[in-house]
Design a protein around this motif. Sequence first.
Motif, mmCIF file in Angstrom:
data_model
loop_
_atom_site.group_PDB
_atom_site.id
_atom_site.type_symbol
_atom_site.label_atom_id
_atom_site.label_comp_id
_atom_site.label_asym_id
_atom_site.label_seq_id
_atom_site.Cartn_x
_atom_site.Cartn_y
_atom_site.Cartn_z
ATOM 1 N N GLU A 240 1.631 -14.948 1.025
ATOM 2 C CA GLU A 240 1.213 -13.867 1.612
ATOM 3 C C GLU A 240 1.311 -12.691 0.481
ATOM 4 O O GLU A 240 0.536 -11.711 0.746
ATOM 5 N N LEU A 241 2.040 -12.559 -0.290
ATOM 6 C CA LEU A 241 2.221 -11.585 -1.254
ATOM 7 C C LEU A 241 1.210 -11.457 -2.152
ATOM 8 O O LEU A 241 0.336 -10.157 -2.416
ATOM 9 N N LEU A 242 0.528 -12.517 -2.356
ATOM 10 C CA LEU A 242 -0.795 -12.421 -3.305
ATOM 11 C C LEU A 242 -1.988 -12.482 -2.583
ATOM 12 O O LEU A 242 -3.131 -12.715 -3.236
ATOM 13 N N GLY A 243 -2.075 -12.598 -1.368
ATOM 14 C CA GLY A 243 -3.329 -12.665 -0.457
ATOM 15 C C GLY A 243 -3.959 -13.919 -0.834
ATOM 16 O O GLY A 243 -5.367 -13.995 -0.699
ATOM 17 N N LEU A 244 -3.512 -15.159 -0.978
ATOM 18 C CA LEU A 244 -3.886 -16.537 -0.851
ATOM 19 C C LEU A 244 -4.142 -17.177 0.399
ATOM 20 O O LEU A 244 -3.259 -16.780 1.230
ATOM 21 N N PRO A 245 -5.181 -18.101 0.341
ATOM 22 C CA PRO A 245 -5.356 -18.597 1.716
ATOM 23 C C PRO A 245 -4.173 -19.844 1.971
ATOM 24 O O PRO A 245 -3.529 -20.000 0.953
ATOM 25 N N GLN A 246 -4.103 -20.073 3.203
ATOM 26 C CA GLN A 246 -2.665 -20.992 3.548
ATOM 27 C C GLN A 246 -3.437 -22.476 3.908
ATOM 28 O O GLN A 246 -4.078 -22.653 4.849
#
Length: 291
Positions: A240-246
């Motif tokens: 979430e902090l880095l804007g990465l896909p989950q």
Amino acid sequence: MTLLTFRFAPSPNGDLHLGHAYSALLNQKLANTSDGRLLLRIEDIDTTRCTPQFEAGVLADLKWLGLGWEEPLRRQSEHFAEYKAVLDRLIREELVYPAFMSRGEIRAFITDCEKRGRDWPRDPDGVPLYPPTDKALPMRERKRRIDDNQPFAWRLDVGAALAHVGKDLAWAEFSDETLSATRSVGARPRDWGDVIVARRDIPTSYHLAVVMDDALQGVSHVVRGQDLFSATGVQRLLQELLGLPQPAYFHHRLILGPDGRKLSKSLGDSGLAALRGAGASPDDIRRMVGL
């Protein structure tokens, strides 16, 4: 239609054992049944314990098992510059801080607290959480210690990180090996305290590298052992902090030794090389791990 992408990610710091075989073969089975992809990643950020000799053994064992993967494989040790760029971003955003306490200083701090009647919290693995002392250091003192070449690690300020995200976190967890149903699991990154995300000489940690690699490699399904279930909470926070896909997750059962404990790379009798040397076949290994 997007291909489902699975990965097997061993660390070459010892010989593979039956637990690794189960995880690798399960990932291969799921990739095959979904017409998906299987990637191999070598998680070798620990440049002291991970060696080319162990990596050669890992690759030989996997090929003997019949595992196939897309080339090229990714070696984390070849991507330190990418991890450092992300670490620098976390430093700029003041979401990490340098932690200088040695193991002895941590033990002394906790012992003193417990002598005064305060139970010190521990993470899901039973390790005491890092004391808050360094987080309160003024910026000038932090810089002085770094300039003096004092050893330190970069730790995530979990409280600041959660405030930055500003919402509750969860992940989708598959219920069994068929991957037919999921449940939502609430992430609990606070349980781990301020985890290490990098060291002075190595600009990453397991948590930081794994979320970056899964995103860069387009991994859609993370299938790994139950021993990493709780750690997923920290990784969801970093995503979430880095804007990465989950990705979606499945934390599979562990293969246990005769004493009922999780297998270790130090247990030679469950090592794949030893079993192969004793005459076991790949089909024997599949039967031994329940596949």
